[in-house]
Design a protein around this motif. Structure first.
Motif, PDB file in Angstrom:
ATOM      1  N   THR A 219      -9.118  -2.726  -7.673  1.00  0.00           N
ATOM      2  CA  THR A 219      -9.633  -2.119  -6.442  1.00  0.00           C
ATOM      3  C   THR A 219      -8.715  -0.991  -5.980  1.00  0.00           C
ATOM      4  O   THR A 219      -7.509  -1.175  -5.863  1.00  0.00           O
ATOM      5  CB  THR A 219      -9.738  -3.173  -5.322  1.00  0.00           C
ATOM      6  OG1 THR A 219     -10.632  -4.199  -5.732  1.00  0.00           O
ATOM      7  CG2 THR A 219     -10.251  -2.542  -4.032  1.00  0.00           C
TER       8      THR A 219
ATOM      9  N   LEU B 163      -8.448   1.868  -0.824  1.00  0.00           N
ATOM     10  CA  LEU B 163      -8.666   0.873   0.220  1.00  0.00           C
ATOM     11  C   LEU B 163      -8.801   1.532   1.584  1.00  0.00           C
ATOM     12  O   LEU B 163      -8.132   2.530   1.873  1.00  0.00           O
ATOM     13  CB  LEU B 163      -7.500  -0.111   0.248  1.00  0.00           C
ATOM     14  CG  LEU B 163      -7.207  -0.882  -1.041  1.00  0.00           C
ATOM     15  CD1 LEU B 163      -6.013  -1.809  -0.833  1.00  0.00           C
ATOM     16  CD2 LEU B 163      -8.413  -1.659  -1.485  1.00  0.00           C
ATOM     17  N   PRO B 164      -9.651   0.995   2.447  1.00  0.00           N
ATOM     18  CA  PRO B 164      -9.734   1.534   3.809  1.00  0.00           C
ATOM     19  C   PRO B 164      -8.433   1.294   4.560  1.00  0.00           C
ATOM     20  O   PRO B 164      -7.710   0.345   4.282  1.00  0.00           O
ATOM     21  CB  PRO B 164     -10.897   0.753   4.426  1.00  0.00           C
ATOM     22  CG  PRO B 164     -10.976  -0.504   3.624  1.00  0.00           C
ATOM     23  CD  PRO B 164     -10.572  -0.139   2.237  1.00  0.00           C
TER      24      PRO B 164
ATOM     25  N   SER C 160      -8.139   0.286   7.535  1.00  0.00           N
ATOM     26  CA  SER C 160      -8.289  -0.968   8.269  1.00  0.00           C
ATOM     27  C   SER C 160      -9.652  -1.567   7.958  1.00  0.00           C
ATOM     28  O   SER C 160     -10.585  -0.856   7.540  1.00  0.00           O
ATOM     29  CB  SER C 160      -8.142  -0.748   9.776  1.00  0.00           C
ATOM     30  OG  SER C 160      -9.180   0.077  10.253  1.00  0.00           O
ATOM     31  N   ILE C 161      -9.757  -2.857   8.149  1.00  0.00           N
ATOM     32  CA  ILE C 161     -11.046  -3.541   7.983  1.00  0.00           C
ATOM     33  C   ILE C 161     -11.053  -4.768   8.871  1.00  0.00           C
ATOM     34  O   ILE C 161     -10.003  -5.386   9.114  1.00  0.00           O
ATOM     35  CB  ILE C 161     -11.294  -3.918   6.500  1.00  0.00           C
ATOM     36  CG1 ILE C 161     -12.757  -4.316   6.289  1.00  0.00           C
ATOM     37  CG2 ILE C 161     -10.364  -5.034   6.045  1.00  0.00           C
ATOM     38  CD1 ILE C 161     -13.158  -4.377   4.827  1.00  0.00           C
TER      39      ILE C 161
ATOM     40  N   LYS D 214      -5.783  -5.954  -1.357  1.00  0.00           N
ATOM     41  CA  LYS D 214      -6.989  -5.655  -2.143  1.00  0.00           C
ATOM     42  C   LYS D 214      -8.043  -6.747  -1.962  1.00  0.00           C
ATOM     43  O   LYS D 214      -9.234  -6.465  -1.861  1.00  0.00           O
ATOM     44  CB  LYS D 214      -6.630  -5.506  -3.618  1.00  0.00           C
ATOM     45  CG  LYS D 214      -5.796  -4.277  -3.942  1.00  0.00           C
ATOM     46  CD  LYS D 214      -5.477  -4.201  -5.429  1.00  0.00           C
ATOM     47  CE  LYS D 214      -4.672  -2.945  -5.753  1.00  0.00           C
ATOM     48  NZ  LYS D 214      -4.363  -2.847  -7.211  1.00  0.00           N
TER      49      LYS D 214
ATOM     50  N   ALA E  71      -9.652  -6.528   1.508  1.00  0.00           N
ATOM     51  CA  ALA E  71     -10.539  -5.375   1.603  1.00  0.00           C
ATOM     52  C   ALA E  71     -11.936  -5.716   1.110  1.00  0.00           C
ATOM     53  O   ALA E  71     -12.910  -5.038   1.461  1.00  0.00           O
ATOM     54  CB  ALA E  71      -9.973  -4.204   0.783  1.00  0.00           C
ATOM     55  N   ASN E  72     -12.048  -6.793   0.327  1.00  0.00           N
ATOM     56  CA  ASN E  72     -13.337  -7.184  -0.236  1.00  0.00           C
ATOM     57  C   ASN E  72     -13.955  -8.405   0.426  1.00  0.00           C
ATOM     58  O   ASN E  72     -15.169  -8.591   0.370  1.00  0.00           O
ATOM     59  CB  ASN E  72     -13.180  -7.459  -1.733  1.00  0.00           C
ATOM     60  CG  ASN E  72     -13.049  -6.191  -2.542  1.00  0.00           C
ATOM     61  OD1 ASN E  72     -14.041  -5.571  -2.908  1.00  0.00           O
ATOM     62  ND2 ASN E  72     -11.813  -5.786  -2.817  1.00  0.00           N
TER      63      ASN E  72
END
Length: 347
Positions: free
Chosen positions: A123, A126-127, A129-130, A237, A240-241
């Protein structure tokens, strides 16, 4: 995006709290004013004590109140407040609310076992923030009391039965005495899924497995994946998913009375509590943090959540958050979805 979300359920296997009451310097001026504060606190939280215990607990309460007051004078990035844990010693608090003895279970389990290799290793991008709460993938904060994923795949957020895990998973996990998240995932896969909280409601104590309810699964999973140990980059990672189950050391006084802000306090890696990371972000001053869902009720911390500093140089991350992370995987349909599909096909 097809990912699993049983995390918010499983962390409560490892295992509240009412609104805090404010106090100031005047409440600390004398034994009499402190006693009045203690009585107000007991009344507010409906805490009953016998006479002998009441006087012992008052001394604990005084020490906790003074600690909170002095701490909040400091320029720390987080604050403390007087909550329902006000007259518990650190040892009492740990035994009741952070007594999962995860290290003990890890020793008996031996080497970690997962269904497949780390699925998010590649991955990238990455953003910054999430927050999976904003995506509707996180159920409400629950209160474990004295007992110690599905939405991303199906777009249906379901509240599942913790009590089924406590009552029925009597193998390597030990009900209210705690257990490991990956073993809970294994159990859920083995029995063919987990039923709903409505069907098998939470009792905050260990009971006998209700096999009729156990045989009414609502959500199934196809296994779990372990995040590489002591690797916050890999953990980032994963989060993030999807939300991720983690274990932390949560028995410190600052954790006990945490109120708001990014937690940067002293804690070790004697893992004793299971929680779920449901996001990450960065403050305006550049402090990176994890958004962590707890199980001590919505009045603890930031509406039941705590932001914990991430990206520190310490092995295992703050409070050992990167030591024992895992998440479920899901490719199969849920039982109710299969029935619906079959019915439509027949029509």
């Amino acid at each position: 995006m097809e990912r699993a979300l049983l995390v918010g359920l499983v962390f409560v296997l490892l295992f509240g709290v009412g609104m805090s009451i404010p106090f100031d310097e005047k409440d600390l001026e004398s034994e009499e004013s402190l006693w009045d504060l203690y009585e107000r606190w007991r009344s507010h939280h409906t805490v009953t004590r016998d006479i002998a215990e009441k006087h012992r607990k008052f001394n604990v309460f005084k020490a906790n109140v003074r600690y909170i007051h002095e701490f909040n004078k400091n320029d720390a990035p987080y604050k403390l407040r007087l909550n329902k844990f006000g007259d518990l010693t650190k040892e009492e608090f740990r035994k009741t609310y952070a007594g999962s003895r995860i290290h003990h279970h890890m020793m008996f389990r031996g080497e970690r076992r997962g269904t497949s290799n780390f699925t998010h290793a590649k991955t990238n991008d990455l953003p910054v923030s999430i927050d999976w709460r904003q995506k509707g993938a996180v159920t409400g904060v629950k209160d474990q009391g004295h007992c110690g994923i599905n939405q991303i795949k199906t777009n249906k957020l379901l509240s599942l039965s913790e009590q089924e895990l406590i009552d029925c998973d009597k193998g390597e996990n030990q009900g209210c005495n705690g257990g490991l998240m990956d073993l809970a995932f294994d159990f859920i896969k083995k029995i063919g899924g987990l039923t709903s909280e409505v069907n098998y409601p939470y009792e905050a104590e260990e009971g006998t497995c209700d096999t009729l309810k156990e045989n009414s699964p609502l959500v199934v999973i196809d296994g779990h994946v372990n995040v590489p140990e002591n690797d916050e980059d890999a953990l980032l990672k994963a989060v993030a998913n999807q939300p991720v189950s983690v274990a932390i050391e949560a028995s410190g006084t600052d954790f006990q009375f945490y109120s708001e802000g990014v937690f940067t306090g002293d804690c070790g890696t004697d893992l004793d509590h299971g929680v779920a990371i449901v996001g990450y972000g960065i403050t305006q001053d550049g402090t990176k943090y994890w958004t962590v869902k707890n199980s001590w009720g919505p009045e603890w911390g930031e509406k039941g959540y705590i932001r914990m500093q991430r990206g520190i140089s310490r092995k295992g991350g703050l409070c050992g958050i990167a030591m024992e992370a895992s998440y479920p995987i899901k490719t199969s349909s849920n039982p109710t979805e299969k029935k619906t599909k079959t019915h439509k096909d027949e029509l």
